[in-house]
Design a protein around this motif. Sequence first.
Motif, mmCIF file in Angstrom:
data_model
loop_
_atom_site.group_PDB
_atom_site.id
_atom_site.type_symbol
_atom_site.label_atom_id
_atom_site.label_comp_id
_atom_site.label_asym_id
_atom_site.label_seq_id
_atom_site.Cartn_x
_atom_site.Cartn_y
_atom_site.Cartn_z
ATOM 1 N N LEU A 1 26.945 33.270 17.925
ATOM 2 C CA LEU A 1 28.010 33.454 16.956
ATOM 3 C C LEU A 1 29.249 32.671 17.362
ATOM 4 N N LYS A 2 30.089 32.374 16.386
ATOM 5 C CA LYS A 2 31.330 31.646 16.653
ATOM 6 C C LYS A 2 32.303 32.536 17.408
ATOM 7 N N ASP A 3 33.176 31.932 18.194
ATOM 8 C CA ASP A 3 34.101 32.671 19.061
ATOM 9 C C ASP A 3 35.030 33.604 18.301
ATOM 10 N N HIS A 4 35.410 33.259 17.084
ATOM 11 C CA HIS A 4 36.373 34.058 16.326
ATOM 12 C C HIS A 4 35.781 35.320 15.685
ATOM 13 N N VAL A 5 34.482 35.511 15.760
ATOM 14 C CA VAL A 5 33.819 36.615 15.060
ATOM 15 C C VAL A 5 34.178 37.952 15.709
ATOM 16 N N ALA A 6 34.654 38.887 14.883
ATOM 17 C CA ALA A 6 35.032 40.227 15.350
ATOM 18 C C ALA A 6 33.795 41.098 15.526
ATOM 19 N N GLU A 7 33.940 42.167 16.308
ATOM 20 C CA GLU A 7 32.826 43.075 16.591
ATOM 21 C C GLU A 7 32.185 43.622 15.313
ATOM 22 N N GLY A 8 32.998 43.982 14.337
ATOM 23 C CA GLY A 8 32.464 44.513 13.084
ATOM 24 C C GLY A 8 31.609 43.500 12.347
ATOM 25 N N ASN B 1 24.902 28.963 15.697
ATOM 26 C CA ASN B 1 23.605 28.330 15.886
ATOM 27 C C ASN B 1 22.497 29.376 15.868
ATOM 28 N N ILE B 2 21.343 28.975 15.326
ATOM 29 C CA ILE B 2 20.124 29.777 15.406
ATOM 30 C C ILE B 2 19.026 28.836 15.859
#
Length: 75
Positions: free
Chosen positions: A10-17, A65-66
């Motif tokens: 996941l991208k660095d900015h993605v929040a836990e929710g 990325n996947i």
Amino acid sequence: MTAKTFIVTLKDHVAEGDISTVKDAFTKLGGEITHEFSLIKGFSVKVPEVGIDSVKKKHGDSIANIEEDQEVHTQ
């Protein structure tokens, strides 16, 4: 339908929710989260390959990325 294991980063900015939302998208496809990483935002998931593109399209703003999980060899 054969399930494969994929590494989802996941991208660095993605929040836990938002991470939970992406995981839920995979489990709704019949996937199973097999490992959660602690050093990076990501996880591995065993899921039918046919659903990967739909999750990537819906959550592309969160997914960096996947890639299919594979054995790595050093020389």
